[in-house]
Design a protein around this motif. Structure first.
Motif, PDB file in Angstrom:
ATOM      1  N   PRO A 134      -6.687   5.796   2.840  1.00  0.00           N
ATOM      2  CA  PRO A 134      -7.890   6.286   2.153  1.00  0.00           C
ATOM      3  C   PRO A 134      -7.578   6.619   0.697  1.00  0.00           C
ATOM      4  O   PRO A 134      -6.510   7.130   0.372  1.00  0.00           O
ATOM      5  CB  PRO A 134      -8.265   7.543   2.946  1.00  0.00           C
ATOM      6  N   GLY A 135      -8.527   6.295  -0.160  1.00  0.00           N
ATOM      7  CA  GLY A 135      -8.340   6.558  -1.586  1.00  0.00           C
ATOM      8  C   GLY A 135      -7.800   5.380  -2.362  1.00  0.00           C
ATOM      9  O   GLY A 135      -7.729   5.433  -3.592  1.00  0.00           O
ATOM     10  N   ILE A 136      -7.417   4.298  -1.642  1.00  0.00           N
ATOM     11  CA  ILE A 136      -6.947   3.096  -2.318  1.00  0.00           C
ATOM     12  C   ILE A 136      -7.968   1.983  -2.091  1.00  0.00           C
ATOM     13  O   ILE A 136      -8.252   1.605  -0.961  1.00  0.00           O
ATOM     14  CB  ILE A 136      -5.563   2.651  -1.814  1.00  0.00           C
ATOM     15  N   GLU A 137      -8.511   1.483  -3.163  1.00  0.00           N
ATOM     16  CA  GLU A 137      -9.508   0.412  -3.113  1.00  0.00           C
ATOM     17  C   GLU A 137      -8.820  -0.948  -3.070  1.00  0.00           C
ATOM     18  O   GLU A 137      -7.758  -1.151  -3.662  1.00  0.00           O
ATOM     19  CB  GLU A 137     -10.393   0.495  -4.366  1.00  0.00           C
ATOM     20  N   VAL A 166      -1.118  -3.222  -8.918  1.00  0.00           N
ATOM     21  CA  VAL A 166      -0.507  -3.808  -7.722  1.00  0.00           C
ATOM     22  C   VAL A 166      -1.320  -5.025  -7.301  1.00  0.00           C
ATOM     23  O   VAL A 166      -2.548  -4.937  -7.184  1.00  0.00           O
ATOM     24  CB  VAL A 166      -0.446  -2.792  -6.558  1.00  0.00           C
ATOM     25  N   VAL A 167      -0.629  -6.140  -7.084  1.00  0.00           N
ATOM     26  CA  VAL A 167      -1.257  -7.364  -6.598  1.00  0.00           C
ATOM     27  C   VAL A 167      -0.523  -7.808  -5.341  1.00  0.00           C
ATOM     28  O   VAL A 167       0.721  -7.807  -5.311  1.00  0.00           O
ATOM     29  CB  VAL A 167      -1.200  -8.487  -7.658  1.00  0.00           C
ATOM     30  N   VAL A 168      -1.262  -8.163  -4.293  1.00  0.00           N
ATOM     31  CA  VAL A 168      -0.652  -8.748  -3.095  1.00  0.00           C
ATOM     32  C   VAL A 168      -1.075 -10.207  -3.011  1.00  0.00           C
ATOM     33  O   VAL A 168      -2.235 -10.539  -3.279  1.00  0.00           O
ATOM     34  CB  VAL A 168      -1.034  -7.998  -1.802  1.00  0.00           C
ATOM     35  N   PHE A 209       0.826  -1.209   0.000  1.00  0.00           N
ATOM     36  CA  PHE A 209       0.000   0.000   0.000  1.00  0.00           C
ATOM     37  C   PHE A 209       0.863   1.263   0.000  1.00  0.00           C
ATOM     38  O   PHE A 209       0.480   2.272  -0.605  1.00  0.00           O
ATOM     39  CB  PHE A 209      -0.958  -0.008   1.184  1.00  0.00           C
ATOM     40  N   ASP A 210       2.006   1.213   0.666  1.00  0.00           N
ATOM     41  CA  ASP A 210       2.917   2.359   0.609  1.00  0.00           C
ATOM     42  C   ASP A 210       3.379   2.604  -0.822  1.00  0.00           C
ATOM     43  O   ASP A 210       3.452   3.751  -1.287  1.00  0.00           O
ATOM     44  CB  ASP A 210       4.135   2.125   1.514  1.00  0.00           C
ATOM     45  N   TYR A 211       3.700   1.519  -1.509  1.00  0.00           N
ATOM     46  CA  TYR A 211       4.100   1.639  -2.914  1.00  0.00           C
ATOM     47  C   TYR A 211       2.949   2.224  -3.738  1.00  0.00           C
ATOM     48  O   TYR A 211       3.159   3.118  -4.571  1.00  0.00           O
ATOM     49  CB  TYR A 211       4.515   0.290  -3.478  1.00  0.00           C
ATOM     50  N   ALA A 212       1.747   1.707  -3.508  1.00  0.00           N
ATOM     51  CA  ALA A 212       0.590   2.182  -4.262  1.00  0.00           C
ATOM     52  C   ALA A 212       0.370   3.677  -4.042  1.00  0.00           C
ATOM     53  O   ALA A 212       0.147   4.445  -4.991  1.00  0.00           O
ATOM     54  CB  ALA A 212      -0.647   1.393  -3.866  1.00  0.00           C
ATOM     55  N   ARG A 213       0.432   4.117  -2.778  1.00  0.00           N
ATOM     56  CA  ARG A 213       0.222   5.541  -2.479  1.00  0.00           C
ATOM     57  C   ARG A 213       1.299   6.406  -3.116  1.00  0.00           C
ATOM     58  O   ARG A 213       1.001   7.458  -3.700  1.00  0.00           O
ATOM     59  CB  ARG A 213       0.188   5.751  -0.972  1.00  0.00           C
ATOM     60  N   LYS A 214       2.551   5.959  -3.042  1.00  0.00           N
ATOM     61  CA  LYS A 214       3.668   6.712  -3.606  1.00  0.00           C
ATOM     62  C   LYS A 214       3.534   6.866  -5.117  1.00  0.00           C
ATOM     63  O   LYS A 214       3.951   7.879  -5.700  1.00  0.00           O
ATOM     64  CB  LYS A 214       4.993   6.015  -3.260  1.00  0.00           C
ATOM     65  N   ASN A 215       2.949   5.850  -5.760  1.00  0.00           N
ATOM     66  CA  ASN A 215       2.869   5.852  -7.217  1.00  0.00           C
ATOM     67  C   ASN A 215       1.461   6.146  -7.746  1.00  0.00           C
ATOM     68  O   ASN A 215       1.157   5.852  -8.902  1.00  0.00           O
ATOM     69  CB  ASN A 215       3.364   4.511  -7.758  1.00  0.00           C
ATOM     70  N   SER A 216       0.625   6.714  -6.874  1.00  0.00           N
ATOM     71  CA  SER A 216      -0.737   7.147  -7.257  1.00  0.00           C
ATOM     72  C   SER A 216      -1.579   5.999  -7.809  1.00  0.00           C
ATOM     73  O   SER A 216      -2.404   6.192  -8.710  1.00  0.00           O
ATOM     74  CB  SER A 216      -0.660   8.285  -8.288  1.00  0.00           C
ATOM     75  N   VAL A 217      -1.376   4.809  -7.267  1.00  0.00           N
ATOM     76  CA  VAL A 217      -2.194   3.652  -7.630  1.00  0.00           C
ATOM     77  C   VAL A 217      -3.445   3.663  -6.760  1.00  0.00           C
ATOM     78  O   VAL A 217      -3.363   3.805  -5.535  1.00  0.00           O
ATOM     79  CB  VAL A 217      -1.420   2.337  -7.425  1.00  0.00           C
ATOM     80  N   THR A 218      -4.604   3.510  -7.366  1.00  0.00           N
ATOM     81  CA  THR A 218      -5.857   3.642  -6.616  1.00  0.00           C
ATOM     82  C   THR A 218      -6.531   2.306  -6.311  1.00  0.00           C
ATOM     83  O   THR A 218      -7.548   2.282  -5.605  1.00  0.00           O
ATOM     84  CB  THR A 218      -6.852   4.522  -7.384  1.00  0.00           C
ATOM     85  N   LYS A 219      -5.974   1.204  -6.832  1.00  0.00           N
ATOM     86  CA  LYS A 219      -6.576  -0.094  -6.529  1.00  0.00           C
ATOM     87  C   LYS A 219      -5.502  -1.161  -6.356  1.00  0.00           C
ATOM     88  O   LYS A 219      -4.599  -1.274  -7.172  1.00  0.00           O
ATOM     89  CB  LYS A 219      -7.548  -0.537  -7.625  1.00  0.00           C
ATOM     90  N   VAL A 220      -5.631  -1.915  -5.288  1.00  0.00           N
ATOM     91  CA  VAL A 220      -4.759  -3.052  -5.016  1.00  0.00           C
ATOM     92  C   VAL A 220      -5.602  -4.316  -5.096  1.00  0.00           C
ATOM     93  O   VAL A 220      -6.670  -4.397  -4.486  1.00  0.00           O
ATOM     94  CB  VAL A 220      -4.106  -2.934  -3.622  1.00  0.00           C
ATOM     95  N   VAL A 221      -5.130  -5.289  -5.855  1.00  0.00           N
ATOM     96  CA  VAL A 221      -5.838  -6.563  -5.978  1.00  0.00           C
ATOM     97  C   VAL A 221      -5.260  -7.548  -4.966  1.00  0.00           C
ATOM     98  O   VAL A 221      -4.039  -7.750  -4.899  1.00  0.00           O
ATOM     99  CB  VAL A 221      -5.717  -7.125  -7.411  1.00  0.00           C
ATOM    100  N   ASN A 222      -6.135  -8.156  -4.194  1.00  0.00           N
ATOM    101  CA  ASN A 222      -5.747  -9.113  -3.169  1.00  0.00           C
ATOM    102  C   ASN A 222      -6.056 -10.529  -3.650  1.00  0.00           C
ATOM    103  O   ASN A 222      -7.211 -10.888  -3.862  1.00  0.00           O
ATOM    104  CB  ASN A 222      -6.517  -8.829  -1.867  1.00  0.00           C
TER     105      ASN A 222
END
Length: 355
Positions: A210-213, A235-237, A171-184
């Motif tokens: 907040p702001g990351i789905e 982004v996939v976790v 999620f830190d990576y996603a926020r830093k790179n303006s990614v709005t969705k992470v797939v789990n």
């Protein structure tokens, strides 16, 4: 001038061949940039070592590695040694004892490389794989061996701490790179206990961003989506096993294992992180100088980025992209006829042109 101490583990098979090219690239950078000094120490801990000493590394191997800035790993595996031994006596002890709990794998389509799929746009995303526990936990055993009642138990270990620290890194990576969705990646409908906890912790962690789905996708459907619409991911976790399988599939979509690097990260820096291609030792082509060194060299770019030299990492990546896009000095897996060292030389040439 900053000196980086790098432990080199070339390994088996094509490992030493591609490692030679990776080190060649690092040395070229050090020669061209006065702010960067490289100090390498090579450790010949491989299957030959095992056959001589009945162990994959010395008893004090981990203590000898722990003070390096990073570990640069080739490939491991030899037909003379059972497959599980190099994994559980070399790779796993390093990953687990050095708390390298993030396995980072880029799934990126390089310019000029055609995917077997017809996608709307280039494939470019990251898989963050839990790397220290999960399905790859050495807990369990076998009973009543060589009898009709033989049985085996292999335990999966999912901890709140383990999932939380991986998820936070992703999620830190996603926020830093303006990614709005992470797939789990999950399978909590069937694996209700371990994957149930996994999902709960991922979602709780997501509430801090907040702001990351977060989109939960069952692993079987996710594998299909990798094929149907890989360009939709950013982004996939994933757990240890799920991430391992998904990234091999992802590699096939962007040109093969010869183009697929990875980083085993200890984000806190308490221990060295380890960088390696995801391919194996490929004994069938060992010694032929036809192995693709790009995954090894790309892994060096990930190492430089982790060490805080994003500028040098970018130079390496630009050099790789230029060589691939120009369709020159490519190895047979990319439909070229270059030797391993020729690809390395071409990338080094491109590095010098940038510096």
């Amino acid at each position: 001038m900053k000196t980086y101490r790098i432990a080199i583990l070339p390994g088996d098979g094509i490992g030493p061949e591609v490692m030679t090219e990776g080190v060649k690239v690092l040395k070229a950078l050090a020669e061209a940039d006065s702010s960067f000094q490289l100090e390498t120490t090579s450790f010949e801990w491989n299957s030959d070592y095992y056959l001589k000493h009945n162990r994959m590394m010395p008893e004090d191997g981990l203590s000898r590695l722990k003070d390096f800035d990073a570990i640069y790993f080739g490939a491991i595996g030899d037909r003379r040694v059972p497959e599980h031994i190099p994994i559980w006596e070399l790779i796993m002890p390093i990953r687990k004892n050095f708390n390298q709990y993030v396995n980072l794998r880029p799934i990126k389509q390089l310019p000029g490389v055609k995917s077997p799929l017809h996608t709307k746009s280039p494939i470019d995303f990251y898989v963050f794989r839990e790397n220290a526990e999960g399905e790859y936990s050495n807990m369990g055993g076998r009973l009543y061996q060589k009898t009709p009642d033989e049985m085996a138990v292999q335990n999966t270990v999912i901890t709140k701490k383990g999932v939380q620290r991986l998820a936070r890194y992703a999620f830190d990576y996603a926020r830093k790179n303006s990614v709005t969705k992470v797939v789990n990646a999950t399978k909590s409908n069937a694996i209700i206990h371990s994957m149930g906890l996994w999902d709960e912790v991922v979602k709780t962690t997501a509430s801090e961003y907040p702001g990351i789905e977060v989109e939960d996708v069952y692993i079987d459907a996710l594998a299909a989506h990798f094929v149907q619409r890989p360009e939709s991911f950013e982004v996939v976790v994933a757990s240890n096993l799920f991430g391992d399988i998904l990234t091999d599939l992802g590699a096939a979509l962007v040109g093969g294992l010869g183009l697929s690097p990875s980083a085993n990260l200890n984000p806190e820096g308490d221990f060295p992180s380890m960088f390696e291609p995801i391919h194996g030792s490929a004994p069938d082509i060992t010694g032929k100088q036809i192995a693709n060194p790009i995954a090894q060299i790309w892994s060096a770019a990930l190492m430089l980025e982790h060490l805080g030299r994003e500028d040098l990492s970018a130079i390496v990546m630009k050099a790789i992209e230029r060589v691939v896009e120009s369709n020159t000095a490519l190895t047979p897996d990319l439909k070229g006829n270059a030797k391993t060292f020729e690809t390395g030389d071409a990338i080094v040439k491109q590095i010098y042109q940038q510096m």
